[in-house]
Design an enzyme around this catalytic site. Structure first.
Site, PDB file in Angstrom:
ATOM      1  N   MET A   1      39.496  13.825  48.660  1.00 19.82           N
ATOM      2  CA  MET A   1      38.599  12.697  48.350  1.00 19.82           C
ATOM      3  C   MET A   1      37.477  13.143  47.419  1.00 19.82           C
ATOM      4  O   MET A   1      36.312  13.096  47.788  1.00 19.82           O
ATOM      5  CB  MET A   1      38.039  12.128  49.663  1.00 19.82           C
ATOM      6  CG  MET A   1      39.111  11.638  50.624  1.00 19.82           C
ATOM      7  SD  MET A   1      38.472  11.252  52.269  1.00 19.82           S
ATOM      8  CE  MET A   1      38.175  12.878  52.939  1.00 19.82           C
TER       9      MET A   1
ATOM     10  N   GLN B   1      36.979   1.781  50.638  1.00 17.90           N
ATOM     11  CA  GLN B   1      35.592   1.747  50.178  1.00 17.90           C
ATOM     12  C   GLN B   1      35.301   0.456  49.417  1.00 17.90           C
ATOM     13  O   GLN B   1      34.305  -0.228  49.679  1.00 17.90           O
ATOM     14  CB  GLN B   1      35.314   2.955  49.275  1.00 17.90           C
ATOM     15  CG  GLN B   1      35.379   4.294  49.978  1.00 17.90           C
ATOM     16  CD  GLN B   1      35.336   5.463  49.005  1.00 17.90           C
ATOM     17  OE1 GLN B   1      35.406   5.289  47.791  1.00 17.90           O
ATOM     18  NE2 GLN B   1      35.227   6.679  49.526  1.00 17.90           N
TER      19      GLN B   1
ATOM     20  N   THR C   1      33.542  15.670  51.527  1.00 20.58           N
ATOM     21  CA  THR C   1      32.996  14.621  50.679  1.00 20.58           C
ATOM     22  C   THR C   1      31.710  14.137  51.320  1.00 20.58           C
ATOM     23  O   THR C   1      31.601  14.123  52.556  1.00 20.58           O
ATOM     24  CB  THR C   1      33.970  13.444  50.509  1.00 20.58           C
ATOM     25  OG1 THR C   1      33.266  12.282  50.053  1.00 20.58           O
ATOM     26  CG2 THR C   1      34.649  13.088  51.812  1.00 20.58           C
TER      27      THR C   1
ATOM     28  N   CYS D   1      27.537  14.158  45.690  1.00 18.06           N
ATOM     29  CA  CYS D   1      28.951  13.831  45.539  1.00 18.06           C
ATOM     30  C   CYS D   1      29.599  15.155  45.206  1.00 18.06           C
ATOM     31  O   CYS D   1      29.103  15.881  44.333  1.00 18.06           O
ATOM     32  CB  CYS D   1      29.161  12.801  44.433  1.00 18.06           C
ATOM     33  SG  CYS D   1      30.874  12.693  43.881  1.00 18.06           S
TER      34      CYS D   1
ATOM     35  N   GLU E   1      32.025  16.095  43.582  1.00 18.29           N
ATOM     36  CA  GLU E   1      32.544  16.311  42.227  1.00 18.29           C
ATOM     37  C   GLU E   1      31.457  16.515  41.177  1.00 18.29           C
ATOM     38  O   GLU E   1      31.763  16.954  40.056  1.00 18.29           O
ATOM     39  CB  GLU E   1      33.423  15.129  41.779  1.00 18.29           C
ATOM     40  CG  GLU E   1      34.799  15.075  42.389  1.00 18.29           C
ATOM     41  CD  GLU E   1      34.799  14.513  43.798  1.00 18.29           C
ATOM     42  OE1 GLU E   1      35.747  14.784  44.548  1.00 18.29           O
ATOM     43  OE2 GLU E   1      33.841  13.795  44.150  1.00 18.29           O
TER      44      GLU E   1
END
Length: 235
Positions: free
Chosen positions: A10, A52, A83, A196, A198
Site C-alpha cells: 500500500m 479509501q 503505510t 506517506c 512513498e
C-alpha cells in the site's frame, strides 16, 4: 531473532523500502549473512484504494485485520502496517491479534523526541493531514502538528495517489512539495514528517528547508530493533 509481520502493498514501492531498511539494519547489527525473519502480507492496493475512495473503512479494516491475523499465524511476534494512512484502522487491526502492533506515529514521535522537536509539519494523504487519528497519536507523546493550507493539502494528496503510489517521481512535483514545506517552516514547524511512506522517494533532506522525518525509514528501523529483541515502541 523475532519474526516480523509486515502488512504491505500500500503501495508496494514503499514496502520495498521497508524490506531493504529492516534487513540493512539487521545486517549491520549482526554481520555476516544475517537478515530479518519476515512474514509479508502484500495486499492488492487497488482494492484498498477503492475502499479509501468510497469511504468504506469497515471493509478496509477487515482486510487489514485478516492480513494481521495471517502474519500472527505465520509466527510474527510484532506486526506493522507499512503505510501511514491505513493507521486510521489501527485499532481494529490491534484488536484482531494477540501480538503488538508497532504504530508508525509512535516511531515518528520517538525520532522527534530524540531530536528535541515538539511541533511537526505533516505531509501525507488528505486523511492524515485533515483527520485527528494521526495527530492524536503524536499528541500522546506531547507533540503538536501543523498542516498545509487546504489548497496545498489537495496538491500533496494528488501527487501521492496519482504519482508516487504508482512509482512516478517528477521533478516538478518535488519542487511543489518544497514550496509546501517552506510554508510549514513559516507556520512554526520544527521539522516535517513525510507521513506517506512513498514521499521519501520524492523528497530528501537536501531538498527541504526543514529537517525531515521519513516515516517509512524510522518505522522500519524500529521494526529492526524489534526483530533483534531490543527495546521497541510497543505503546
Amino acid at each position: 531473532m523475532e519474526t516480523l509481520g509486515l502488512i504491505g502493498g500500500m503501495s508496494w514501492h514503499s514496502t520495498a523500502t521497508y524490506y531493504r531498511i529492516v534487513n540493512e539494519e539487521v545486517a549491520a547489527a549482526r554481520g555476516g549473512h544475517a537478515s530479518a525473519p519476515i512474514t509479508l502480507q502484500s495486499l492488492d492496493f487497488a482494492e484498498i484504494r477503492a475502499c479509501q475512495v468510497a469511504g468504506d473503512w469497515d471493509r478496509a479494516a477487515a482486510l487489514l485485520a485478516e492480513a494481521a491475523r495471517r502474519c500472527e499465524a505465520d509466527g510474527a511476534a510484532t506486526v506493522a502496517i507499512c503505510t501511514n494512512l491505513m493507521h486510521k484502522v489501527a485499532p481494529e487491526v490491534e484488536a484482531a491479534i494477540g501480538v503488538p502492533l508497532l504504530h508508525i506515529a509512535d516511531a515518528v514521535a520517538a525520532e522527534a523526541e530524540r531530536r528535541g522537536w515538539r511541533t511537526l509539519g505533516i505531509l501525507g494523504a488528505r486523511w492524515v493531514m485533515e483527520e485527528s487519528f494521526y495527530a492524536d497519536r503524536l499528541a500522546r507523546h506531547g507533540i503538536s502538528v501543523v498542516v498545509p493550507p487546504e489548497a496545498d493539502r489537495a496538491v500533496v494528496d494528488t501527487i501521492v495517489f496519482e504519482e508516487l503510489t504508482q512509482g512516478v517521481v517528477r521533478d516538478v512535483s518535488r519542487a511543489r512539495y518544497v514550496e509546501v514545506i517552506d510554508g510549514l517552516a513559516g507556520a512554526g514547524a520544527d521539522a516535517v514528517v513525510l507521513a506517506c511512506t512513498e514521499i521519501g522517494l520524492l523528497v530528501g533532506p537536501d531538498d527541504s528547508a526543514l529537517p525531515i522525518i521519513d516515516s517509512a525509514e524510522v518505522h522500519a528501523r524500529e521494526l529492526a530493533r524489534a526483530a533483534l529483541g531490543e527495546r521497541s515502541l510497543r505503546v
